[in-house]
Scaffold this motif. Structure first.
Motif, mmCIF file in Angstrom:
data_model
loop_
_atom_site.group_PDB
_atom_site.id
_atom_site.type_symbol
_atom_site.label_atom_id
_atom_site.label_comp_id
_atom_site.label_asym_id
_atom_site.label_seq_id
_atom_site.Cartn_x
_atom_site.Cartn_y
_atom_site.Cartn_z
ATOM 1 N N LEU A 113 0.660 -1.431 -0.372
ATOM 2 C CA LEU A 113 -0.635 0.215 0.080
ATOM 3 C C LEU A 113 0.909 1.420 -0.184
ATOM 4 O O LEU A 113 1.661 1.257 0.492
ATOM 5 C CB LEU A 113 -0.845 0.087 1.424
ATOM 6 C CG LEU A 113 -1.630 -1.052 1.651
ATOM 7 C CD1 LEU A 113 -2.305 -0.358 2.905
ATOM 8 C CD2 LEU A 113 -2.385 -2.178 0.372
ATOM 9 N N ARG A 114 0.262 2.005 -0.405
ATOM 10 C CA ARG A 114 1.015 3.598 -0.199
ATOM 11 C C ARG A 114 -0.182 4.213 0.245
ATOM 12 O O ARG A 114 -1.348 4.471 -0.278
ATOM 13 C CB ARG A 114 1.495 4.389 -1.985
ATOM 14 C CG ARG A 114 2.088 5.881 -2.304
ATOM 15 C CD ARG A 114 2.986 6.169 -2.977
ATOM 16 N NE ARG A 114 1.907 6.828 -3.737
ATOM 17 C CZ ARG A 114 1.263 8.275 -3.888
ATOM 18 N NH1 ARG A 114 2.315 8.559 -3.107
ATOM 19 N NH2 ARG A 114 0.477 8.640 -4.779
ATOM 20 N N ILE A 115 0.001 4.910 1.347
ATOM 21 C CA ILE A 115 -0.339 6.137 2.055
ATOM 22 C C ILE A 115 0.003 7.052 2.136
ATOM 23 O O ILE A 115 1.321 7.164 2.793
ATOM 24 C CB ILE A 115 -0.401 5.586 3.395
ATOM 25 C CG1 ILE A 115 -1.670 3.640 3.187
ATOM 26 C CG2 ILE A 115 -0.773 6.267 4.338
ATOM 27 C CD1 ILE A 115 -0.794 2.228 4.446
ATOM 28 N N VAL A 116 -1.124 8.373 1.832
ATOM 29 C CA VAL A 116 -0.795 9.882 2.109
ATOM 30 C C VAL A 116 -0.836 9.969 3.142
ATOM 31 O O VAL A 116 -2.268 9.748 3.434
ATOM 32 C CB VAL A 116 -0.753 10.283 0.672
ATOM 33 C CG1 VAL A 116 -0.344 9.850 -0.159
ATOM 34 C CG2 VAL A 116 -2.037 10.630 0.351
ATOM 35 N N VAL A 117 -0.095 10.452 3.973
ATOM 36 C CA VAL A 117 -0.864 11.885 5.605
ATOM 37 C C VAL A 117 -0.638 12.903 5.455
ATOM 38 O O VAL A 117 0.861 13.177 4.377
ATOM 39 C CB VAL A 117 -0.590 10.393 6.067
ATOM 40 C CG1 VAL A 117 -1.812 9.769 6.282
ATOM 41 C CG2 VAL A 117 0.825 10.324 7.099
ATOM 42 N N SER A 118 -0.720 13.601 6.105
ATOM 43 C CA SER A 118 0.667 14.942 6.602
ATOM 44 C C SER A 118 1.129 14.995 7.412
ATOM 45 O O SER A 118 2.474 15.791 7.450
ATOM 46 C CB SER A 118 -1.349 15.391 7.317
ATOM 47 O OG SER A 118 -1.425 15.626 8.509
ATOM 48 N N ASP A 119 1.801 13.553 8.384
ATOM 49 C CA ASP A 119 2.279 13.016 9.553
ATOM 50 C C ASP A 119 2.693 12.058 10.037
ATOM 51 O O ASP A 119 1.687 11.738 9.685
ATOM 52 C CB ASP A 119 2.641 14.708 10.806
ATOM 53 C CG ASP A 119 1.468 14.754 11.233
ATOM 54 O OD1 ASP A 119 0.423 13.821 11.542
ATOM 55 O OD2 ASP A 119 0.485 15.464 11.602
ATOM 56 N N LEU A 120 3.877 12.077 10.910
ATOM 57 C CA LEU A 120 3.346 10.524 10.925
ATOM 58 C C LEU A 120 2.789 10.757 11.924
ATOM 59 O O LEU A 120 1.735 9.567 12.040
ATOM 60 C CB LEU A 120 5.158 10.486 12.129
ATOM 61 C CG LEU A 120 6.407 10.903 10.761
ATOM 62 C CD1 LEU A 120 7.770 9.807 11.873
ATOM 63 C CD2 LEU A 120 6.473 9.840 10.298
#
Length: 158
Positions: A113-120
């Motif tokens: 999976l490639r997951i995009v988020v704002s921060d850790l």
């Protein structure tokens, strides 16, 4: 016609190449670029769309400027690889907007999976509230992208 094997000729390939560079151009502009009048150009585009070769049109967004600068790659191993387990996982993942790419894999892991988020912290929330709560997930290994070296929507010629 969708799903049928379509034989692409050099004109179709020119259309596809031009649309990959600029999907917003008009049929007239496209026709001028590839040396075809607007009407036959529109007919070919329609056939490519009906055959599923052209799946749609989209804007390419800068993920960092959009507020999602973190790309996490999660390798998932399921406890079983039965068809219903694979289907259940795929259905769950398809509902999660953070997952922008999901591949069923060969080898040691079942999914990538490639997951995009704002921060850790946002990735940790995703992990704890979604991914680890999914039945059948045996293990998760995550790697974080430091720099995107290449990303393209332009396919190589065949």
């Amino acid at each position: 016609m969708k799903g049928a094997k379509l034989k692409l000729d050099h004109i179709d390939r020119k259309i596809i190449a031009a649309l990959q560079l600029d999907g917003r151009m008009t049929t007239q502009q496209l026709g001028d670029r590839i040396g075809l009048s607007a009407s036959p150009c529109a007919r070919r585009i329609r056939l490519l769309e009906q055959a599923g070769v052209i799946k749609g049109y989209a804007a390419i967004i800068d993920e960092a400027l959009f507020g999602l600068p973190v790309s996490a790659f999660a390798s998932i191993k399921l406890s079983r690889q039965h068809e219903d387990d694979l289907d259940r996982f795929a259905k769950a993942v398809s509902r999660w907007p953070e997952v922008v790419d999901c591949y069923l894999m060969t080898g040691q892991r079942d999914y990538l999976l490639r997951i995009v988020v704002s921060d850790l912290a946002e990735y940790e929330r995703f992990l704890k509230e979604k991914l680890t709560r999914l039945d059948g997930v045996a293990s998760i290994e995550t790697s974080f992208a430091l720099t995107q070296v290449k990303r393209t929507t332009f396919l190589p010629e065949t």
